[in-house]
Design a protein around this motif. Structure first.
Motif, PDB file in Angstrom:
ATOM      1  N   ALA A 259     -42.116  14.956  20.820  1.00 43.73           N
ATOM      2  CA  ALA A 259     -41.945  16.265  21.447  1.00 43.73           C
ATOM      3  C   ALA A 259     -41.705  16.111  22.945  1.00 43.73           C
ATOM      4  O   ALA A 259     -42.328  15.286  23.608  1.00 43.73           O
ATOM      5  CB  ALA A 259     -43.181  17.128  21.196  1.00 43.73           C
ATOM      6  N   LEU A 260     -40.794  16.913  23.474  1.00 46.61           N
ATOM      7  CA  LEU A 260     -40.471  16.859  24.894  1.00 46.61           C
ATOM      8  C   LEU A 260     -41.377  17.799  25.686  1.00 46.61           C
ATOM      9  O   LEU A 260     -41.612  18.940  25.271  1.00 46.61           O
ATOM     10  CB  LEU A 260     -39.008  17.252  25.121  1.00 46.61           C
ATOM     11  N   PRO A 261     -41.872  17.360  26.838  1.00 50.06           N
ATOM     12  CA  PRO A 261     -42.714  18.235  27.653  1.00 50.06           C
ATOM     13  C   PRO A 261     -41.883  19.249  28.426  1.00 50.06           C
ATOM     14  O   PRO A 261     -40.713  19.023  28.741  1.00 50.06           O
ATOM     15  CB  PRO A 261     -43.412  17.262  28.604  1.00 50.06           C
ATOM     16  N   VAL A 262     -42.510  20.370  28.726  1.00 50.41           N
ATOM     17  CA  VAL A 262     -41.919  21.398  29.583  1.00 50.41           C
ATOM     18  C   VAL A 262     -42.885  21.588  30.752  1.00 50.41           C
ATOM     19  O   VAL A 262     -44.003  22.070  30.573  1.00 50.41           O
ATOM     20  CB  VAL A 262     -41.717  22.727  28.828  1.00 50.41           C
TER      21      VAL A 262
ATOM     22  N   SER B 211     -39.263  30.630  27.702  1.00 59.85           N
ATOM     23  CA  SER B 211     -38.557  31.444  26.714  1.00 59.85           C
ATOM     24  C   SER B 211     -37.447  30.632  26.074  1.00 59.85           C
ATOM     25  O   SER B 211     -37.033  29.582  26.581  1.00 59.85           O
ATOM     26  CB  SER B 211     -37.981  32.713  27.351  1.00 59.85           C
ATOM     27  N   GLY B 212     -36.969  31.131  24.957  1.00 61.80           N
ATOM     28  CA  GLY B 212     -35.902  30.432  24.253  1.00 61.80           C
ATOM     29  C   GLY B 212     -35.563  31.122  22.952  1.00 61.80           C
ATOM     30  O   GLY B 212     -35.846  32.313  22.757  1.00 61.80           O
ATOM     31  N   ARG B 213     -34.997  30.348  22.053  1.00 67.82           N
ATOM     32  CA  ARG B 213     -34.501  30.912  20.802  1.00 67.82           C
ATOM     33  C   ARG B 213     -34.824  29.954  19.656  1.00 67.82           C
ATOM     34  O   ARG B 213     -34.792  28.729  19.823  1.00 67.82           O
ATOM     35  CB  ARG B 213     -32.989  31.124  20.915  1.00 67.82           C
ATOM     36  N   VAL B 214     -35.123  30.519  18.487  1.00 62.63           N
ATOM     37  CA  VAL B 214     -35.371  29.742  17.278  1.00 62.63           C
ATOM     38  C   VAL B 214     -34.233  30.022  16.307  1.00 62.63           C
ATOM     39  O   VAL B 214     -33.912  31.189  16.045  1.00 62.63           O
ATOM     40  CB  VAL B 214     -36.728  30.113  16.637  1.00 62.63           C
TER      41      VAL B 214
ATOM     42  N   ILE C  56     -39.014  29.397  32.837  1.00 62.03           N
ATOM     43  CA  ILE C  56     -38.103  28.421  32.248  1.00 62.03           C
ATOM     44  C   ILE C  56     -37.512  28.997  30.969  1.00 62.03           C
ATOM     45  O   ILE C  56     -38.247  29.432  30.081  1.00 62.03           O
ATOM     46  CB  ILE C  56     -38.839  27.102  31.960  1.00 62.03           C
ATOM     47  N   GLY C  57     -36.193  29.007  30.891  1.00 65.29           N
ATOM     48  CA  GLY C  57     -35.515  29.536  29.714  1.00 65.29           C
ATOM     49  C   GLY C  57     -34.748  28.461  28.971  1.00 65.29           C
ATOM     50  O   GLY C  57     -34.750  27.283  29.342  1.00 65.29           O
TER      51      GLY C  57
ATOM     52  N   LEU D   2     -43.050  33.171  25.928  1.00 66.06           N
ATOM     53  CA  LEU D   2     -44.454  32.847  26.167  1.00 66.06           C
ATOM     54  C   LEU D   2     -44.753  33.132  27.634  1.00 66.06           C
ATOM     55  O   LEU D   2     -44.053  32.637  28.511  1.00 66.06           O
ATOM     56  CB  LEU D   2     -44.711  31.381  25.834  1.00 66.06           C
ATOM     57  N   PHE D   3     -45.766  33.927  27.895  1.00 69.56           N
ATOM     58  CA  PHE D   3     -46.003  34.383  29.267  1.00 69.56           C
ATOM     59  C   PHE D   3     -47.468  34.195  29.645  1.00 69.56           C
ATOM     60  O   PHE D   3     -48.282  33.731  28.858  1.00 69.56           O
ATOM     61  CB  PHE D   3     -45.592  35.847  29.413  1.00 69.56           C
TER      62      PHE D   3
END
Length: 599
Positions: free
Chosen positions: A252-255, A134-137, A263-264, A180-181
């Motif tokens: 791009a960084l991997p998560v 999850s996160g913010r745009v 992961i937030g 995203l779940f």
């Protein structure tokens, strides 16, 4: 009077018996479905038992299914001796599928033999819980961006090039927040595409973990216009932005998501999402008559793959003229087709033109408009081919009826064959299918760059050479119109073989490892030389139909399909390979250490 009746009765009984399944066996499988990491039982999981050789995509294939009990247990009885695969799924539950013999949540399980009378009592299926990201745009001013398309992406490899596939896509809310779940454990990348409210809607893509598969999308760029301070009218469109990399997918960084992880704070700024766009203008003509072609559909196809392609498009007018807006700086090929509907989508037209007239033109877009582009279209055409069989022992000719050839357009940005075997409406043979006399034909051919791929070759066979006329086309070819030559494919039936066992770094056998024969560096553009197989439940493998020559043998516990055709990927693992020289039809026994996950 009775004799005919008895004969008829016997015939009816015989017909009925043809549909009676084989008598059940005496083996059984007993096990339990549990949560990975805790061992807690999972009730209500769907446990499926299938024979190893069954194609589960074929709905006519019979499989045995049952639901795990309250204590997670399951039992399959009266099984005939065979090789089996055992899988547990739980739709909508937040668990990833689990296979028997699976060493890691990202890997596959193993095929296991079941002997007559054997009672297998230790089958454990460990289901990994899904997680979330999850996160913010937010925009250039730090304000939230709502209605953005946020995608969880995973790395894929196609034709030796790295790209991304969409695992899930959601919308950000009015606060710019997204979640995203139902994500299986693994490594992800986050991509965001801002969507203009005046533009077309986009698809949300949410599937259960067992339905995850490669997916790519394509839409038209949404062009906006604005006046600069000096009075210039400029056009812009939004492009994909990646977490940690901006517009550069390579940065791009991997998560990394662990089983059940949440992961937030994976926030994505859209600072450089806007790109100035330009126009591509020109004319479509008939390649034979030179006359203008009206109502031709045109697509400006990027040569670089993307999980969400932005494809600018237009249609020619009565004078054959077109004006495509939304062209961003980059490399493209301009594709035109007459006789197809633009509403059908790119995959139905660009990749399979059927009987349409088509043409293509390579071009680059810089910081200015492109004018006066001339695109010639011609009717689709067919190209004949012949298979020559060599290296045959004895006098009996090999059966080529199962061999298929497909065309793959290059660059392979959408990952779909251009021409797959299909029935011709005229009743002719399938495109790409080999007839009994060794001949085949590609139908619905259009201008472009292609690569030919062979499928379903006999076990010991390999493609020795592939030519169009006298030209070697084993690494690909370019074609603009009907050639005077035909394809000649030499298939040898005396390929070499390599067998052995895969081990991990502790010396234990690794089941279902991916074992790959990678050709020498000078030959790595020839995709038909690669050979890949999976090790069995005991770590054993056998690869057949290998062309003679030098190779390196690799094994991975977990690896993306075709990653070994990417030079950058191989540079990381080059020292992990074993040098092998294949000569003739012989074979040798090898021991290979598999690369562990995450290395």
């Amino acid at each position: 009077m009775n004799e005919p009746m008895n004969t008829l009765g016997v015939a009816l009984i015989a017909l009925l018996l043809q549909g009676v399944p084989a008598q059940p066996g005496t083996a059984s499988i007993e096990g339990v479905v549990v949560r990975l990491g805790t061992g807690d039982p999972i009730a209500g999981a769907r446990v499926q038992l299938s024979r190893a050789e069954d194609d589960l995509s074929d709905r006519s294939v019979e499989t045995r299914n049952m639901t795990s009990a309250a204590d997670g247990s399951f039992l399959f009885e009266n099984l005939p001796a065979d090789d089996y695969r055992l899988v547990a799924t739980f739709t909508g539950s937040g668990y990833t599928p689990a296979e028997y013999g699976q060493r890691h949540p990202e890997g596959r399980g193993t095929v296991f033999p079941l002997a007559s009378g054997r009672r297998m009592t230790d089958a454990v299926l460990e289901m990994a819980p899904t997680g979330s990201i999850s996160g913010r745009v937010y925009d250039e001013d730090g304000d939230p961006v709502g209605n953005a398309r946020v995608m969880a992406l995973e790395r894929i490899y196609r034709s030796g090039q790295r790209s991304f596939s969409i695992v899930q896509a959601v919308r950000s809310n009015d606060l710019g927040e997204y979640r995203l779940f139902w994500l299986p454990p693994g490594r992800y990348y986050i991509g965001v595409l801002r969507v203009d409210r005046r533009g077309p809607t986009f698809a949300i893509h949410i599937v259960s973990p067992e339905a995850v598969g490669p997916r790519q999308d394509a839409t038209s760029p949404v062009v906006t216009r604005q006046l600069t301070e000096d009075g210039e009218l400029v056009e812009e469109a939004d492009v994909m932005v990646y977490y940690g990399g901006g517009r550069d997918a390579g940065r791009a960084l991997p998560v990394d998501l662990a089983p059940g992880g949440n992961i937030g704070a994976i926030d994505v700024p859209l600072h450089d999402a806007k790109v100035r766009t330009h126009h591509v203008r020109g004319r479509v003509i008939d390649a034979v008559t030179g006359l203008p072609v009206d109502e031709a559909s045109l697509w400006l196809i990027p040569t670089e793959a993307s999980p969400h392609l932005l494809i600018a498009n237009d249609a020619s007018n009565e004078e054959g003229e077109f004006d495509i807006a939304g062209a961003m700086p980059g490399s493209y090929f301009l594709f035109a087709a007459k006789g197809v509907s633009r509403l059908g989508g790119v995959s139905e037209t660009f990749l399979d033109i059927g009987t349409a007239s088509s043409g293509r033109l390579s071009l680059g877009v810089g910081n200015n408009d492109v004018d006066n582009a001339t695109l010639a279209v011609r009717r689709s055409f067919s190209v004949d081919g012949t298979v020559i069989a060599e290296g045959i022992s004895g006098t009996e000719l090999p059966d080529l009826s199962q061999v298929r050839f497909t065309l793959r357009r290059q660059p392979d940005i959408l990952g779909m064959p251009t021409a797959t075997p299909r029935i011709d409406r005229s009743g002719g043979p399938r495109s790409g299918a080999v007839a009994a006399d060794g001949t085949f034909v590609f139908k619905g051919f259009g201008p472009g760059d292609y690569r030919i791929e062979a499928a379903s070759l006999p076990e010991n066979a390999y493609v020795e050479s592939l030519q169009l006329g006298f030209a070697d086309v084993s690494s690909g070819f370019s074609i603009e119109g009907p050639p005077d030559e035909q394809f000649t494919v030499v298939v040898r039936f005396d390929g070499g073989a390599v067998r052995g066992t895969t081990f991990d770094q502790r010396g234990e056998a690794v089941g279902n490892a991916t074992v790959v024969m990678v050709p020498a560096e000078a030959l790595r553009r020839q995709s038909h030389l690669y050979r890949a197989e999976s090790s069995d439940a005991f770590g054993r493998f056998e690869i057949r139909g290998i062309a003679p020559g030098p190779y390196k043998l690799f094994a991975w516990e977990v690896v993306e399909p075709d990653a070994w055709q990417d030079p950058e990927f191989m540079r990381m693992y080059e020292t992990s390979g074993m040098t092998v020289y294949v000569e003739g039809a012989g074979s040798e026994e090898l021991k290979v250490t598999a690369v562990p996950p995450g290395r």
